[in-house]
Design a protein around this motif. Structure first.
Motif, mmCIF file in Angstrom:
data_model
loop_
_atom_site.group_PDB
_atom_site.id
_atom_site.type_symbol
_atom_site.label_atom_id
_atom_site.label_comp_id
_atom_site.label_asym_id
_atom_site.label_seq_id
_atom_site.Cartn_x
_atom_site.Cartn_y
_atom_site.Cartn_z
ATOM 1 N N ALA A 130 0.864 -1.187 0.000
ATOM 2 C CA ALA A 130 0.000 0.000 0.000
ATOM 3 C C ALA A 130 0.896 1.230 0.000
ATOM 4 O O ALA A 130 1.850 1.323 0.766
ATOM 5 C CB ALA A 130 -0.900 -0.003 1.228
ATOM 6 N N MET A 131 0.568 2.183 -0.854
ATOM 7 C CA MET A 131 1.412 3.357 -1.058
ATOM 8 C C MET A 131 0.593 4.627 -0.902
ATOM 9 O O MET A 131 -0.270 4.919 -1.732
ATOM 10 C CB MET A 131 1.979 3.278 -2.481
ATOM 11 N N PRO A 132 0.836 5.402 0.160
ATOM 12 C CA PRO A 132 0.165 6.697 0.262
ATOM 13 C C PRO A 132 0.882 7.718 -0.629
ATOM 14 O O PRO A 132 2.014 7.478 -1.068
ATOM 15 C CB PRO A 132 0.327 7.063 1.737
ATOM 16 N N LEU A 133 0.219 8.812 -0.881
ATOM 17 C CA LEU A 133 0.864 9.904 -1.601
ATOM 18 C C LEU A 133 1.995 10.418 -0.734
ATOM 19 O O LEU A 133 1.837 10.585 0.473
ATOM 20 C CB LEU A 133 -0.153 11.023 -1.870
ATOM 21 N N MET A 134 3.160 10.638 -1.308
ATOM 22 C CA MET A 134 4.279 11.164 -0.535
ATOM 23 C C MET A 134 4.915 12.326 -1.267
ATOM 24 O O MET A 134 4.855 12.412 -2.481
ATOM 25 C CB MET A 134 5.313 10.077 -0.239
ATOM 26 N N GLY A 135 5.484 13.229 -0.482
ATOM 27 C CA GLY A 135 6.227 14.347 -1.044
ATOM 28 C C GLY A 135 5.399 15.520 -1.508
ATOM 29 O O GLY A 135 5.936 16.463 -2.078
ATOM 30 N N ALA A 136 4.106 15.507 -1.270
ATOM 31 C CA ALA A 136 3.232 16.560 -1.796
ATOM 32 C C ALA A 136 2.566 17.355 -0.683
ATOM 33 O O ALA A 136 1.416 17.736 -0.794
ATOM 34 C CB ALA A 136 2.178 15.936 -2.705
ATOM 35 N N PHE A 137 3.302 17.610 0.375
ATOM 36 C CA PHE A 137 2.691 18.301 1.502
ATOM 37 C C PHE A 137 3.358 19.665 1.699
ATOM 38 O O PHE A 137 3.761 20.276 0.727
ATOM 39 C CB PHE A 137 2.705 17.395 2.730
ATOM 40 N N ASP A 138 3.500 20.150 2.897
ATOM 41 C CA ASP A 138 3.953 21.514 3.175
ATOM 42 C C ASP A 138 5.168 21.954 2.360
ATOM 43 O O ASP A 138 5.163 23.014 1.762
ATOM 44 C CB ASP A 138 4.262 21.679 4.669
ATOM 45 N N LEU A 180 -1.602 -0.961 -4.013
ATOM 46 C CA LEU A 180 -2.757 -0.148 -3.648
ATOM 47 C C LEU A 180 -2.298 1.279 -3.411
ATOM 48 O O LEU A 180 -1.486 1.531 -2.514
ATOM 49 C CB LEU A 180 -3.410 -0.691 -2.370
ATOM 50 N N PHE A 181 -2.777 2.209 -4.218
ATOM 51 C CA PHE A 181 -2.546 3.628 -3.957
ATOM 52 C C PHE A 181 -3.611 4.051 -2.964
ATOM 53 O O PHE A 181 -4.808 3.944 -3.249
ATOM 54 C CB PHE A 181 -2.637 4.453 -5.236
ATOM 55 N N VAL A 182 -3.197 4.505 -1.806
ATOM 56 C CA VAL A 182 -4.114 4.811 -0.712
ATOM 57 C C VAL A 182 -4.336 6.320 -0.639
ATOM 58 O O VAL A 182 -3.421 7.067 -0.286
ATOM 59 C CB VAL A 182 -3.552 4.278 0.625
ATOM 60 N N ALA A 183 -5.538 6.753 -0.967
ATOM 61 C CA ALA A 183 -5.896 8.176 -0.930
ATOM 62 C C ALA A 183 -6.637 8.471 0.367
ATOM 63 O O ALA A 183 -7.522 7.717 0.765
ATOM 64 C CB ALA A 183 -6.772 8.522 -2.127
ATOM 65 N N ARG A 184 -6.285 9.567 1.008
ATOM 66 C CA ARG A 184 -6.958 9.919 2.270
ATOM 67 C C ARG A 184 -8.112 10.890 2.075
ATOM 68 O O ARG A 184 -8.895 11.108 2.983
ATOM 69 C CB ARG A 184 -5.960 10.495 3.272
ATOM 70 N N ASN A 185 -8.197 11.521 0.907
ATOM 71 C CA ASN A 185 -9.282 12.463 0.645
ATOM 72 C C ASN A 185 -9.548 12.526 -0.862
ATOM 73 O O ASN A 185 -8.849 11.881 -1.648
ATOM 74 C CB ASN A 185 -8.958 13.854 1.225
ATOM 75 N N SER A 186 -10.546 13.308 -1.248
ATOM 76 C CA SER A 186 -10.931 13.356 -2.665
ATOM 77 C C SER A 186 -9.841 13.981 -3.539
ATOM 78 O O SER A 186 -9.684 13.586 -4.697
ATOM 79 C CB SER A 186 -12.253 14.106 -2.838
ATOM 80 N N ASP A 187 -9.084 14.925 -3.009
ATOM 81 C CA ASP A 187 -7.993 15.518 -3.800
ATOM 82 C C ASP A 187 -6.930 14.475 -4.142
ATOM 83 O O ASP A 187 -6.480 14.381 -5.285
ATOM 84 C CB ASP A 187 -7.349 16.689 -3.056
ATOM 85 N N GLU A 188 -6.509 13.696 -3.134
ATOM 86 C CA GLU A 188 -5.513 12.654 -3.384
ATOM 87 C C GLU A 188 -6.080 11.581 -4.313
ATOM 88 O O GLU A 188 -5.368 11.067 -5.180
ATOM 89 C CB GLU A 188 -5.044 12.016 -2.071
ATOM 90 N N HIS A 189 -7.345 11.256 -4.141
ATOM 91 C CA HIS A 189 -7.995 10.292 -5.023
ATOM 92 C C HIS A 189 -7.914 10.774 -6.466
ATOM 93 O O HIS A 189 -7.545 10.015 -7.370
ATOM 94 C CB HIS A 189 -9.455 10.103 -4.593
ATOM 95 N N ASP A 190 -8.231 12.043 -6.678
ATOM 96 C CA ASP A 190 -8.226 12.600 -8.033
ATOM 97 C C ASP A 190 -6.838 12.600 -8.658
ATOM 98 O O ASP A 190 -6.682 12.263 -9.830
ATOM 99 C CB ASP A 190 -8.796 14.022 -8.027
ATOM 100 N N VAL A 191 -5.783 12.954 -7.885
ATOM 101 C CA VAL A 191 -4.444 12.998 -8.482
ATOM 102 C C VAL A 191 -3.917 11.597 -8.776
ATOM 103 O O VAL A 191 -3.265 11.387 -9.799
ATOM 104 C CB VAL A 191 -3.426 13.817 -7.653
ATOM 105 N N PHE A 192 -4.230 10.633 -7.918
ATOM 106 C CA PHE A 192 -3.829 9.252 -8.212
ATOM 107 C C PHE A 192 -4.597 8.736 -9.434
ATOM 108 O O PHE A 192 -4.037 8.065 -10.303
ATOM 109 C CB PHE A 192 -4.079 8.327 -7.019
ATOM 110 N N GLU A 193 -5.883 9.058 -9.501
ATOM 111 C CA GLU A 193 -6.701 8.635 -10.638
ATOM 112 C C GLU A 193 -6.151 9.205 -11.947
ATOM 113 O O GLU A 193 -6.041 8.498 -12.948
ATOM 114 C CB GLU A 193 -8.151 9.056 -10.426
ATOM 115 N N MET A 194 -5.774 10.480 -11.933
ATOM 116 C CA MET A 194 -5.188 11.096 -13.141
ATOM 117 C C MET A 194 -3.876 10.412 -13.517
ATOM 118 O O MET A 194 -3.601 10.211 -14.689
ATOM 119 C CB MET A 194 -4.970 12.598 -12.924
ATOM 120 N N ALA A 195 -3.059 10.060 -12.527
ATOM 121 C CA ALA A 195 -1.798 9.379 -12.802
ATOM 122 C C ALA A 195 -2.049 8.001 -13.425
ATOM 123 O O ALA A 195 -1.395 7.619 -14.397
ATOM 124 C CB ALA A 195 -0.973 9.246 -11.522
ATOM 125 N N ILE A 196 -3.003 7.263 -12.881
ATOM 126 C CA ILE A 196 -3.331 5.931 -13.396
ATOM 127 C C ILE A 196 -3.858 6.015 -14.814
ATOM 128 O O ILE A 196 -3.501 5.215 -15.669
ATOM 129 C CB ILE A 196 -4.357 5.222 -12.479
#
Length: 183
Positions: free
Chosen positions: A127-135, A163-179
């Motif tokens: 399982a892979m959360p989004l990384m490197g895209a925060f503050d 598994l790309f693990v999104a914590r909110n709709s924004d992360e879901h959308d960016v992972f979806e666009m990448a896929i």
């Protein structure tokens, strides 16, 4: 069963398929061989997502990792996952120091370290959360593309399920666009 899933199969020239899914399950409920824990080279867990994973495991991750620091970007360290359903955590640095600017190349190297660790340890699922895209990070779209690109181009046997693990709709959308190869 994942709450939200966009299956994506990539077939290697050898005919082996890797399943890439996007999910929004609570992290502690994700049943995989390993869950990725992005950290800095010093192994501190003060920022998201490392701070959340430390809390979910209930383990003294700082103390477990400290004797092995500093870890280079592109290296990985494995621990058990404590109270999580995942069996292990793969700790990967994507920056040298807390608060340091993350680069796309650092995300790609950290993701490559995850893949190598899965191969060496025999992990079929990760399982892979989004990384490197925060503050102090890079744009989320760039981070998601870098992560997806590393898995998509991988030609080894493991992991076979990502598994790309999104914590909110924004992360879901960016992972979806990448896929889907958009953005």
């Amino acid at each position: 069963m994942p709450k939200s899933s966009i299956p994506c199969l990539r077939t290697s020239p050898e005919g082996r398929a890797i399943e890439i899914q996007l999910i929004t399950d609570p992290w502690e409920q994700v049943d995989v061989d390993a869950f990725v824990c992005p950290i800095n080279s010093n192994g501190t867990y003060d920022t998201f997502p490392a701070s959340k994973l430390r809390e979910l495991t209930g383990l003294p991750l700082d103390q477990l990792l400290l004797p092995h620091t500093p870890l280079a970007i592109g290296a990985a360290f494995v621990t058990e996952a404590g109270r999580m359903r995942a069996r292990n955590l793969i700790h990967v640095p994507n920056t040298n120091k807390p608060g340091e600017q993350v680069q796309v190349e650092d995300i790609a190297r950290a993701t490559a370290a995850v893949i190598v660790t899965c191969e060496l340890k025999g992990y079929q699922s990760v399982a892979m959360p989004l990384m490197g895209a925060f503050d102090t990070g890079i744009p989320a779209e760039e981070a998601a593309r870098a992560i997806h690109s590393e898995f998509r181009s991988h030609r080894g046997d493991k992991p076979s399920r990502v598994l790309f693990v999104a914590r909110n709709s924004d992360e879901h959308d960016v992972f979806e666009m990448a896929i889907e190869g958009l953005g």
